[in-house]
Design an enzyme around this catalytic site. Structure first.
Site, PDB file in Angstrom:
ATOM      1  N   ASP A 281      25.400  48.412  43.730  1.00  0.00           N
ATOM      2  CA  ASP A 281      25.880  49.411  42.522  1.00  0.00           C
ATOM      3  C   ASP A 281      25.220  49.126  41.203  1.00  0.00           C
ATOM      4  OD1 ASP A 281      27.341  47.165  42.107  1.00  0.00           O
ATOM      5  OD2 ASP A 281      29.251  48.467  41.526  1.00  0.00           O
ATOM      6  N   ASP A 359      34.024  35.236  41.570  1.00  0.00           N
ATOM      7  CA  ASP A 359      33.788  35.382  40.102  1.00  0.00           C
ATOM      8  C   ASP A 359      34.826  34.597  39.187  1.00  0.00           C
ATOM      9  OD1 ASP A 359      35.517  37.479  40.786  1.00  0.00           O
ATOM     10  OD2 ASP A 359      34.267  38.784  39.707  1.00  0.00           O
ATOM     11  N   SER A 390      37.953  47.108  43.272  1.00  0.00           N
ATOM     12  CA  SER A 390      38.507  47.028  42.113  1.00  0.00           C
ATOM     13  C   SER A 390      39.016  48.192  41.848  1.00  0.00           C
ATOM     14  CB  SER A 390      37.760  46.235  41.185  1.00  0.00           C
ATOM     15  OG  SER A 390      36.681  47.193  40.743  1.00  0.00           O
TER      16      SER A 390
END
Length: 516
Positions: A281, A359, A390
């Site tokens: 994305d 992350d 998310s």
């Protein structure tokens, strides 16, 4: 050179044939062993052995002489076999050189013919190789075979004598592949289109798309690019056993598993020495590849750096300086979202890779080890993927407003040695703490401030940082005590056109993990 080798081989073949003819005549017509003249000879046996040949000796002596002749013939044949092998080896080499000579001659003749057909061109100044490349070169497929010579050696960083970093011209250019992490977004096409459009070389920047999920429509989109990229699929699609309270985070566990598998493919199966990781994305800027190629030597040469990121967490229009597209910063916060990783760092991280939330795990002190990343003033990636695990967190209110750089900056022609820690820290600390200290209210009203800045606003606690960050429009969350884009605790950004440093007190030493 080719003609010389050919002449030598023909001469060798002629000598071989002549030698065999002479040998045959010699064996047929030579005098018997031991006879050097009319009356006998110097060799053992002399006249007596000659008498045997003429029928005057015993049958045993005759048999002995025949065996002796046979042994001599066998010895001569072995010698001829060795000579034949030498000629064959030279013949193969000659054929190879002959083919190369023909190819070079053909290319030269074609070039001369084309030159004759073209009108004369005026002399042009020499340009860097990157300037002369076709922006849309012919694509070639990447295979999992042994790596080619391009990435067998790394770019060697050397000093130019004036503090600049340069790459050794004697070393082949390093291959920096782009790893695209994909799953079920058919909009991956937007990301791939830009990568292929801006890619300066398919050989130096092969694209590897690693797909999880086995989503058929997404797979079809990826496969439609054919040999312009390599499509690999994560084989383990099973659910991961998690704690009951983490069932809603199943997607994060699968993402971490996919990253681990995909990075192992890049470094172990494809044997690359570095990689730039993007997700399906992300859209990249026109100088995305230029940015990473230029920073590869910096990353290699400075052990206090462990990544290069294309992302600025505080990269909204109002917070960045549009006149400084080439400005780069160090940051202690791991940004992600288009980042370069070295094989050596992956070897360190892979054995302890987390099962989820990779992350944030990267941002922990145990992994970061006081190392930093390089980030741009203006992002070289933007995200267009509101859909995801998310559930659009931060996207609507923040991520959609990140500014994507549109100006091509020739980073590979610039001196980036200012990013090395020893140089950077000294200049950075002086710039921040020599800047006038002001209150937030003064910045907000601006009436009492003179000049374009920069200005410094001080925070001394977790709460004061959050209050100031929210009022100044920058992201206020901290990971392992590190603010987004922060370096030595300092967050740099623009506020109403003025450079501002949101900074801890002078003499800062380390982050406080309890602030998270």
């Amino acid at each position: 050179m080719v003609r010389k080798k050919g002449s030598l081989i023909l001469c060798g073949a002629f000598l071989f044939v002549a030698w065999n003819a002479v040998l045959l005549l010699y064996l047929w017509g030579r005098p018997p062993i031991g006879r050097l003249g009319e009356g006998g000879g110097a060799e053992p046996g002399g006249k007596e052995e000659w008498d045997v040949i003429r029928g005057k000796g015993s049958p045993a002596s005759l048999a002995s002489e025949v065996i002796r002749l046979a042994e001599e013939v066998e010895f001569q044949l072995e010698t001829q076999k060795k000579l034949l092998k030498v000629i064959e080896s030279h013949k193969a080499a000659w054929s190879k050189w002959k083919d190369v000579g023909k190819g070079q001659t053909g290319v030269t003749e074609k070039a001369n013919l084309d030159a004759d057909r073209q009108p004369p061109k005026p002399a042009l100044p020499l340009k860097d190789e990157a300037d002369t490349k076709d922006p849309t070169p012919k694509q070639t497929p990447l295979t999992s075979a042994a790596p080619d010579a391009l990435h067998q050696s790394h770019v060697k960083t050397v000093s130019t004598g004036n503090g600049q970093l340069a790459t050794s011209a004697a070393s082949p250019e390093v291959v920096i592949p782009i790893l695209v992490i994909a799953c079920d977004r058919v909009t991956v096409k937007r990301s791939l289109d830009k990568l292929i459009q801006y890619r300066p070389s398919p050989q130096l920047h092969p694209i590897i798309v690693s797909q999880d999920c086995r989503h058929a429509e997404t797979a079809s989109v990826i496969d439609s690019y054919g040999p312009q990229l390599t499509h690999i699929s994560q084989p383990d699609l099973s659910d991961i056993r998690v704690r009951p309270e983490h069932r809603k985070f199943q997607g994060y566990y699968k993402i971490a598993r996919h990253y681990r598998w995909a990075l192992n493919q890049v470094f172990s199966t494809f044997s690359h020495s570095a990689v730039v990781i993007v997700e399906d994305d992300l859209e990249v800027a026109p100088d995305f590849f230029e940015y990473f190629r230029a920073l590869y030597p910096v990353l290699r040469s400075d052990p206090t750096l462990w990544c290069v990121s294309a992302w600025n967490d505080n990269g909204r229009d109002a917070l960045v300086d549009p006149s400084k597209a080439g400005l780069l910063h160090r940051t202690d916060f791991f940004p992600g979202l288009g980042w370069m990783l070295l094989k050596e760092v992956w070897a360190e991280l892979e054995p302890k890779w987390p099962s989820a939330f990779w992350d944030d795990w990267m941002r922990q002190p145990e992994q970061r080890k006081d190392r930093s990343c390089v980030r741009p003033e203006i992002s070289r990636t933007i995200t267009f993927g509101r859909k995801g695990v998310s559930l659009g967190q931060f996207f609507d209110q923040y991520l959609r407003y990140i500014r994507l750089n549109t100006e091509f900056v020739p980073f590979t022609k610039q001196d980036l040695s200012y990013l090395l820690k020893d140089k950077y820290d000294d200049q950075f600390i002086k710039e921040v703490y020599r800047t006038p200290l002001v209150k937030m209210e003064e910045l907000q009203h601006g009436g009492t401030l003179r000049g374009p800045g920069p200005y410094r606003v001080k925070y001394s606690s977790r709460d004061s940082f959050k209050v100031l960050a929210r009022n100044l429009g920058v992201m206020d969350d901290l990971k392992s005590g590190v603010p987004r884009t922060g370096y030595r605790g300092v967050v740099s950004f623009l506020f109403r056109g003025r450079r501002v440093f949101l900074a801890p007190p002078e003499g800062w030493t380390q982050y406080d993990v309890s602030w998270s």
